[in-house]
Write an enzyme that holds these catalytic residues in place. Structure first.
Site, mmCIF file in Angstrom:
data_model
loop_
_atom_site.group_PDB
_atom_site.id
_atom_site.type_symbol
_atom_site.label_atom_id
_atom_site.label_comp_id
_atom_site.label_asym_id
_atom_site.label_seq_id
_atom_site.Cartn_x
_atom_site.Cartn_y
_atom_site.Cartn_z
ATOM 1 N N ASP A 195 0.857 -1.175 0.000
ATOM 2 C CA ASP A 195 0.000 0.000 0.000
ATOM 3 C C ASP A 195 0.903 1.239 0.000
ATOM 4 O O ASP A 195 2.105 1.132 0.286
ATOM 5 C CB ASP A 195 -0.895 -0.046 1.235
ATOM 6 C CG ASP A 195 -1.824 1.153 1.317
ATOM 7 O OD1 ASP A 195 -2.356 1.547 0.270
ATOM 8 O OD2 ASP A 195 -1.992 1.696 2.417
ATOM 9 N N ASP B 242 -1.543 -0.875 6.115
ATOM 10 C CA ASP B 242 -1.703 -0.345 7.471
ATOM 11 C C ASP B 242 -3.137 -0.004 7.827
ATOM 12 O O ASP B 242 -3.457 0.183 9.003
ATOM 13 C CB ASP B 242 -0.850 0.919 7.636
ATOM 14 C CG ASP B 242 -1.430 2.089 6.858
ATOM 15 O OD1 ASP B 242 -1.620 3.165 7.442
ATOM 16 O OD2 ASP B 242 -1.700 1.921 5.651
ATOM 17 N N ASP C 246 -7.134 -2.289 4.208
ATOM 18 C CA ASP C 246 -6.178 -3.308 3.784
ATOM 19 C C ASP C 246 -6.439 -4.678 4.417
ATOM 20 O O ASP C 246 -5.807 -5.663 4.022
ATOM 21 C CB ASP C 246 -4.748 -2.865 4.124
ATOM 22 C CG ASP C 246 -4.338 -1.608 3.372
ATOM 23 O OD1 ASP C 246 -4.736 -1.484 2.200
ATOM 24 O OD2 ASP C 246 -3.638 -0.771 3.954
#
Length: 676
Positions: free
Chosen positions: A370, A562, A566
């Protein structure tokens, strides 16, 4: 959750070697230390090394003296024969043998008739029966020494993880009406102000109220460099205050702190077994009964085929065979190797929830990351605010500020900081956070939207702004079906992100960037980091589909994220890595590995630890099998004595243990650029 009891962390059974039932393994792992130190409580230091080895030292002295008396070194005194000689070696045998015999009966009570303890007991008592007393003592003595060395190795391997269990003080200083009161940390409520003196550890997560403070975060992150925090920054339990007296407002209960959650993960870390461990456990269950059967055949079968059959000779060969066949080296060194890997990872600020994930990281072909909070700091700053003149700017910003305070997303936090003291109002209804899009609410029958432009597309709000021309992240404001304005927000790339990407490439791993941010921003970050595969404007389900496609292509995938968004893809990936500081609770709970200090540089560190762990484990397997097979054949043919058997069992186990604990001494830090 109360303060975790370190006794709940287990490594293997009480002696590191495999018993045939899991029940016995668990029971043994939680026992208090016996006089051999085979079971070590993580709660305390355990017996000293002298105490640990005292029974073995006593037996060793008697054995050496006995051998001297037996071999004319002292002119073989006449008294040293018959029952005196037997008694001498029996006294040498008992201190090291009784704990093993006790464990044999414990195993038998749990229907484990072919444990390692049974093999050792049969072989050594058999040696006494046929009159080879020194060999019987030596086998049990060196077995005990091996167990003690293993116990010390486990103690060292646990050290890094056990240190996590003592990070928080039991009491804190609470400020009430400017008067300090010392209270139990578990009794402190959210919103309470606590005071921290220089050198004190923080017991609870909170927000710094003082203007500036420096903290030692080494216990949490493995980094010795002080971390400077400013007013409003998040500070975590376990940090040590390096400044003057500071004040912190508690934001999470004692049981809900990041450290509490991390400790829960560590507590169960060894429950997840690597495939190699599971194979060896199953292997030992059929292997041990098989070798007992072979030992019986070695004793009995020659009677029908050998003309000058001597029972004691063939029994001796069978006893040698039993000692050699003990799978101690395998079943000690493999779990110890993996546990050492978990300990090494912990020392470097990585908490691995199971040894199987070390194997996954070692095999990873792609690392999918990410952007926000993973490769970038996630500390956004509003650079520009544009409000359409047809809207009342003051009233609109009151609505926006009120709505943004219902989210903990870094973007929402940046907008809150930017709007500062803008008044918040009541009356917002149906407030929702839509994953990957933004926030929605209703006010007097009119819809308020604050999020990316895909949120506007979802609700069919028209706009003519060319967002692709803006290189920063753009957050739109829509009210009553119209675009009311927008914020431009910038983030900063983490200092070690570029080095992390570089190292992944050196290892032959493909880095991929997936983000819900707009493509222009994602491509700009990817270009700066040297990532060739980067995709923006993704919803959480888009990330899931892309990771599925990568897995379907045959690569093992690590996903690093995080946020709450996700969590689905963290669960889907072969190994999910979450950021433990900025990361959401859902991401930390779902992930298989947690990076405590949010540093992407720890990703290649974890992969190297996984590779090193697996390499050591397979070295031990090859060593144990090759030596044991060779000596087994020699023993069955009568060409190996108990002394060779001792080496094949205990000697190889010691070598395997020493090899396994090497990982604790290895350095896995970021490689210098010249290391390419």
């Amino acid at each position: 959750m109360a303060q975790l009891d370190p006794n709940q962390i287990h490594v293997a059974d009480s002696h590191g070697c495999c018993c045939a039932t899991d029940d016995h393994r668990t029971e043994g792992a939680t026992r208090q230390p016996d006089n051999r130190g085979g079971s070590l409580s993580a709660a305390g230091a355990g017996p000293s090394q002298l105490q640990l080895f005292m029974p073995a030292i006593f037996s060793f002295v008697l054995l050496i003296c006995g051998l001297a008396l037996d071999n004319n070194w002292l002119n073989k005194p006449a008294f040293f024969s018959g029952w005196v000689r037997l008694l001498w070696y029996a006294i040498a045998y008992v201190p090291v043998a009784l704990p093993v015999i006790r464990d044999m009966f414990r195993a038998i009570s749990k229907n484990d008739f072919f444990s390692e303890f049974t093999l050792m007991t049969i072989a050594t008592i058999g040696a006494f029966i046929i009159g080879v007393y020194p060999e019987g003592v030596a086998v049990m003595l060196f077995y005990t020494v091996g167990e003690n060395v293993q116990a010390l190795a486990v103690r060292k391997a646990r050290g890094n993880i056990r240190a996590l269990l003592d990070q928080r003080p039991d009491e804190v200083t609470v400020i009430r009406a400017e008067i300090p009161h010392v209270v139990k940390a578990q009794a402190v409520d959210i919103g309470t102000t606590i005071q921290l003196k220089p050198g004190e550890k923080l017991a609870l997560d909170g927000e710094l109220l003082s203007d500036r403070a420096a903290f030692n975060t080494a216990a949490l992150t493995g980094e010795s460099k002080p971390d400077t925090k400013t007013k409003g920054d998040t500070v975590l339990a376990g940090m040590v205050n390096l400044s003057g007296v500071v004040r912190v407002q508690v934001t999470a209960a004692y049981t809900d702190s990041k450290l509490s959650r991390i400790l829960t993960l560590v507590q169960h870390a060894t429950a997840q077994k690597a495939p190699t461990e599971l194979f060896i456990r199953k292997f030992a269950r059929w292997y041990t009964p098989a070798v007992v059967g072979f030992a019986v055949l070695i004793t009995v079968a020659p009677y029908f085929f050998v003309a000058d059959y001597v029972f004691s000779e063939w029994l001796y060969r069978a006893l040698v065979f039993l000692v050699i066949s003990c799978p101690c080296a395998l079943v000690i060194s493999i779990p110890l190797g993996y546990f050492g890997g978990i300990g090494a990872a912990s020392r470097h600020g990585l908490l691995v929830k199971g040894s199987n994930f070390l194997d996954v990281m070692a095999d990873a072909g792609q690392v999918v990351m990410d952007k926000t909070g993973t490769l970038t700091k996630g500390v956004f700053e509003v650079r520009e605010m544009v409000i359409d003149s047809q809207f009342d700017k003051t009233e609109l910003l009151k609505l926006v500020n009120t709505l943004e305070h219902h989210s903990t997303h870094p973007v929402a936090t940046a907008i809150q900081r930017y709007l500062g003291n803008v008044e918040r109002i009541s009356g917002l209804e149906k407030i929702e956070e839509e994953a990957g899009l933004g926030l929605t609410a209703m006010m007097d029958g009119k819809q308020l939207l604050v999020g990316n432009f895909r949120l506007l597309d979802h609700y069919h709000v028209p706009y003519s702004l060319n967002t692709a021309a803006i290189t920063d992240t753009v957050i739109a404001i829509a009210y009553d079906g119209k675009l009311a304005g927008y914020f431009t927000i910038a983030d900063e790339i983490k200092p070690d992100a570029q080095a992390a990407v570089r190292e992944l490439k050196i290892m032959g791993i493909t880095p991929t960037l997936l983000s819900g941010d707009k493509s222009a921003v994602v491509q700009d970050v990817a270009r700066k980091l040297g990532i060739s595969k980067a995709y923006g404007d993704l919803l959480p389900e888009d990330k899931v589909n892309m990771v599925k496609a990568i897995r379907d292509a045959g690569d093992r995938v690590i996903f690093v994220g995080d946020g709450l968004n996700d969590a689905p893809v963290l669960a889907l990936s072969d190994a999910g890595i979450a950021m433990g500081g900025l990361g959401s609770d859902a991401a930390i709970e779902t992930a298989d590995v947690v990076i405590q200090d949010d540093a992407p540089g720890k990703i290649p560190v974890g992969i190297r630890i996984g590779k090193a762990t697996r390499r050591i484990v397979w070295q031990n397997i090859a060593l144990a099998f090759s030596v044991k097979i060779a000596v087994l054949l020699l023993g069955a043919g009568g060409m190996a004595s108990m002394w060779e058997a001792v080496f094949a069992d205990v000697g190889v186990a010691l070598l395997a243990i020493l090899n396994a604990i090497r990982i604790q001494r290895m350095s896995f830090g970021i490689l210098p650029r010249t290391g390419q």
